[in-house]
Enzyme design. Structure first.
Site, PDB file in Angstrom:
ATOM      1  N   ARG A 159      -3.032 -38.130   9.507  1.00 62.64           N
ATOM      2  CA  ARG A 159      -3.224 -36.834   8.873  1.00 62.64           C
ATOM      3  C   ARG A 159      -3.411 -35.755   9.945  1.00 62.64           C
ATOM      4  O   ARG A 159      -3.851 -36.041  11.059  1.00 62.64           O
ATOM      5  CB  ARG A 159      -4.452 -36.859   7.954  1.00 62.64           C
ATOM      6  CG  ARG A 159      -4.397 -37.938   6.869  1.00 62.64           C
ATOM      7  CD  ARG A 159      -5.703 -37.968   6.089  1.00 62.64           C
ATOM      8  NE  ARG A 159      -5.690 -38.959   5.019  1.00 62.64           N
ATOM      9  CZ  ARG A 159      -6.109 -40.220   5.147  1.00 62.64           C
ATOM     10  NH1 ARG A 159      -6.585 -40.642   6.314  1.00 62.64           N
ATOM     11  NH2 ARG A 159      -6.064 -41.056   4.120  1.00 62.64           N
ATOM     12  N   LYS A 183     -10.838 -40.366   6.470  1.00 63.51           N
ATOM     13  CA  LYS A 183     -11.744 -39.835   5.461  1.00 63.51           C
ATOM     14  C   LYS A 183     -13.023 -40.660   5.434  1.00 63.51           C
ATOM     15  O   LYS A 183     -12.991 -41.880   5.493  1.00 63.51           O
ATOM     16  CB  LYS A 183     -11.071 -39.866   4.090  1.00 63.51           C
ATOM     17  CG  LYS A 183      -9.888 -38.904   3.974  1.00 63.51           C
ATOM     18  CD  LYS A 183      -9.286 -38.931   2.587  1.00 63.51           C
ATOM     19  CE  LYS A 183      -8.153 -37.922   2.457  1.00 63.51           C
ATOM     20  NZ  LYS A 183      -7.551 -37.945   1.094  1.00 63.51           N
ATOM     21  N   HIS A 208       1.802 -33.129   6.554  1.00 70.12           N
ATOM     22  CA  HIS A 208       1.657 -34.205   5.574  1.00 70.12           C
ATOM     23  C   HIS A 208       3.023 -34.759   5.178  1.00 70.12           C
ATOM     24  O   HIS A 208       3.154 -35.938   4.836  1.00 70.12           O
ATOM     25  CB  HIS A 208       0.898 -33.721   4.347  1.00 70.12           C
ATOM     26  CG  HIS A 208       0.047 -34.779   3.714  1.00 70.12           C
ATOM     27  ND1 HIS A 208      -1.052 -35.316   4.346  1.00 70.12           N
ATOM     28  CD2 HIS A 208       0.142 -35.427   2.526  1.00 70.12           C
ATOM     29  CE1 HIS A 208      -1.608 -36.240   3.571  1.00 70.12           C
ATOM     30  NE2 HIS A 208      -0.888 -36.320   2.465  1.00 70.12           N
ATOM     31  N   ARG A 263       3.812 -37.328   7.569  1.00 66.30           N
ATOM     32  CA  ARG A 263       3.076 -38.554   7.227  1.00 66.30           C
ATOM     33  C   ARG A 263       3.855 -39.350   6.171  1.00 66.30           C
ATOM     34  O   ARG A 263       4.024 -40.564   6.299  1.00 66.30           O
ATOM     35  CB  ARG A 263       1.688 -38.168   6.710  1.00 66.30           C
ATOM     36  CG  ARG A 263       0.818 -39.323   6.211  1.00 66.30           C
ATOM     37  CD  ARG A 263      -0.578 -38.764   5.910  1.00 66.30           C
ATOM     38  NE  ARG A 263      -1.406 -39.649   5.114  1.00 66.30           N
ATOM     39  CZ  ARG A 263      -2.126 -40.653   5.604  1.00 66.30           C
ATOM     40  NH1 ARG A 263      -2.091 -40.925   6.888  1.00 66.30           N
ATOM     41  NH2 ARG A 263      -2.876 -41.396   4.809  1.00 66.30           N
ATOM     42  N   HIS A 319      -5.156 -45.793   3.721  1.00 70.86           N
ATOM     43  CA  HIS A 319      -5.324 -45.637   2.285  1.00 70.86           C
ATOM     44  C   HIS A 319      -6.395 -46.597   1.775  1.00 70.86           C
ATOM     45  O   HIS A 319      -6.377 -47.781   2.105  1.00 70.86           O
ATOM     46  CB  HIS A 319      -4.008 -45.935   1.546  1.00 70.86           C
ATOM     47  CG  HIS A 319      -2.994 -44.852   1.683  1.00 70.86           C
ATOM     48  ND1 HIS A 319      -1.641 -45.062   1.529  1.00 70.86           N
ATOM     49  CD2 HIS A 319      -3.128 -43.529   1.970  1.00 70.86           C
ATOM     50  CE1 HIS A 319      -0.990 -43.929   1.705  1.00 70.86           C
ATOM     51  NE2 HIS A 319      -1.871 -42.992   1.967  1.00 70.86           N
ATOM     52  N   TYR A 348       5.197 -44.814  -2.154  1.00 70.26           N
ATOM     53  CA  TYR A 348       6.326 -44.692  -1.245  1.00 70.26           C
ATOM     54  C   TYR A 348       7.475 -45.614  -1.630  1.00 70.26           C
ATOM     55  O   TYR A 348       8.616 -45.392  -1.243  1.00 70.26           O
ATOM     56  CB  TYR A 348       5.885 -44.982   0.193  1.00 70.26           C
ATOM     57  CG  TYR A 348       4.879 -43.990   0.708  1.00 70.26           C
ATOM     58  CD1 TYR A 348       5.251 -42.689   1.012  1.00 70.26           C
ATOM     59  CD2 TYR A 348       3.541 -44.338   0.855  1.00 70.26           C
ATOM     60  CE1 TYR A 348       4.327 -41.762   1.469  1.00 70.26           C
ATOM     61  CE2 TYR A 348       2.612 -43.422   1.302  1.00 70.26           C
ATOM     62  CZ  TYR A 348       3.007 -42.138   1.607  1.00 70.26           C
ATOM     63  OH  TYR A 348       2.096 -41.222   2.038  1.00 70.26           O
TER      64      TYR A 348
END
Length: 337
Positions: A188, A212, A283, A286, A309, A318
């Site tokens: 990110r 995150k 993004h 990404r 993730h 995806y």
């Protein structure tokens, strides 16, 4: 939807709500101005929780606080001025309010998540006897992804940046290194700008990333990205470094840690140099990296770990992109398609 609800609010609205629902909101995200003092103090306590206990990024903290300030403003207008009176009906009416004012499904789903996190904290800290957010439903988000680059377009993107860096300028070397690293790792933009020099392991070709919630992971990168980062560290960064640069890997023109806005502007500028390429930001790179990994044969679990993730379901999005590409290739190539 959770709790078996088929709509955002399953009860008839109160007269106060019906009278107020047609009034325009002050803003998309409230700042907390005009709230009762008890709500203001509550927001302050919640902010300290998000920062100190959950270690969330400033951007995420602002988003959560803005959402909850909007919820509390909604409650105040309905006559709820004590947090102990916050119930499922108030939460559902807030989401219904957002729906009637044209908020997108994605926005409403995000606000519902913010409300659930907030009420769970209220219950956990003894401010609410029960957790009403546990039964709160939200609309399913459309599972769509922004456009991604083809492999040749990704190559053209980096090549155009490299051509501009032929003069050996520090900024040019930095830009190539950032683009190479974004595409090579799929990290990110916030993770990129947060990198320190010691996070790069040149021998093992891996970069240590804090995602995150400050969750740490190691992401490999290839030789081209390694060469670009090395050129930046030896020939570019020393020219921009100042006394206050600290350990930041990537620096802005004033020698401080580069910010996300500068990286986004860079990606959009360089994308414009690629004929026919979709206008994507960091993004989008990404998404491009993840798509190309899957098309190249990587398994979902590996891509999930690389991208950081929390859920495999996020990574599975995806597969829709790669399946669509396979279908187009089949229709173009197979004689009986």
């Amino acid at each position: 939807m959770r709790g078996g609800a088929s709509c955002l609010t399953c009860e008839s609205p109160s007269p106060a709500y019906a009278a107020w629902v047609s009034k325009p909101e002050a803003s998309d995200q409230d700042t907390g101005e005009g709230l009762p003092e008890s709500f203001v103090r509550l927001l302050g306590d919640y902010e300290r929780h998000l920062v100190s206990e959950r270690d969330l990024t400033p951007h995420t903290v602002r988003a959560y606080l803005g959402d909850i300030a909007g919820l509390l403003d909604h409650c105040q207008r309905l006559g709820v001025t004590d947090v102990t009176d916050l119930d499922l009906r108030a939460l559902r009416s807030w989401l219904a309010r957002l729906q009637t004012t044209g908020r997108s499904r994605t926005t409403i789903a995000r606000r519902a998540t913010a409300a659930r996190v907030f009420t769970a904290w209220l219950h956990r800290t003894g401010r609410l006897p029960t957790d009403p957010g546990a039964a709160l439903g939200s609309p399913k988000k459309h599972k769509t992804l922004p456009p991604v680059l083809r492999a040749d377009e990704a190559e053209s993107l980096i090549r155009s940046a490299a051509d501009l860096a032929d003069d050996g300028s520090p900024v040019g070397l930095r830009d190539v290194a950032m683009l190479e690293l974004l595409y090579a790792t799929g990290i990110r933009v916030g993770e990129l700008v947060g990198l320190d020099i010691d996070d790069v392991d040149d021998e093992r070709r891996v970069v240590r990333v804090f995602g995150k919630g400050r969750k740490e992971r190691s992401v490999p990168y290839g030789t081209p990205a390694g060469r670009a980062v090395d050129r930046w560290l030896t020939g570019g960064r020393p020219a921009l470094r100042v006394e206050g640069s600290g350990p930041a890997l990537f620096l802005g023109v004033r020698g401080r840690r580069i910010d996300q806005r500068a990286v986004r502007e860079l990606v959009h500028r360089r994308i414009a140099d690629v004929p026919g390429a979709p206008d994507i930001g960091p993004h989008g790179l990404r998404h491009t990296a993840a798509t190309h990994l899957l098309e190249g044969g990587a398994d979902l679990r590996s891509v999930q770990e690389l991208l950081g993730h929390a859920s495999l379901a996020t990574t599975q999005l995806y597969t829709h992109v790669t399946t669509d590409r396979l279908r187009r290739a089949y229709q173009q190539a197979h004689p009986r398609a």
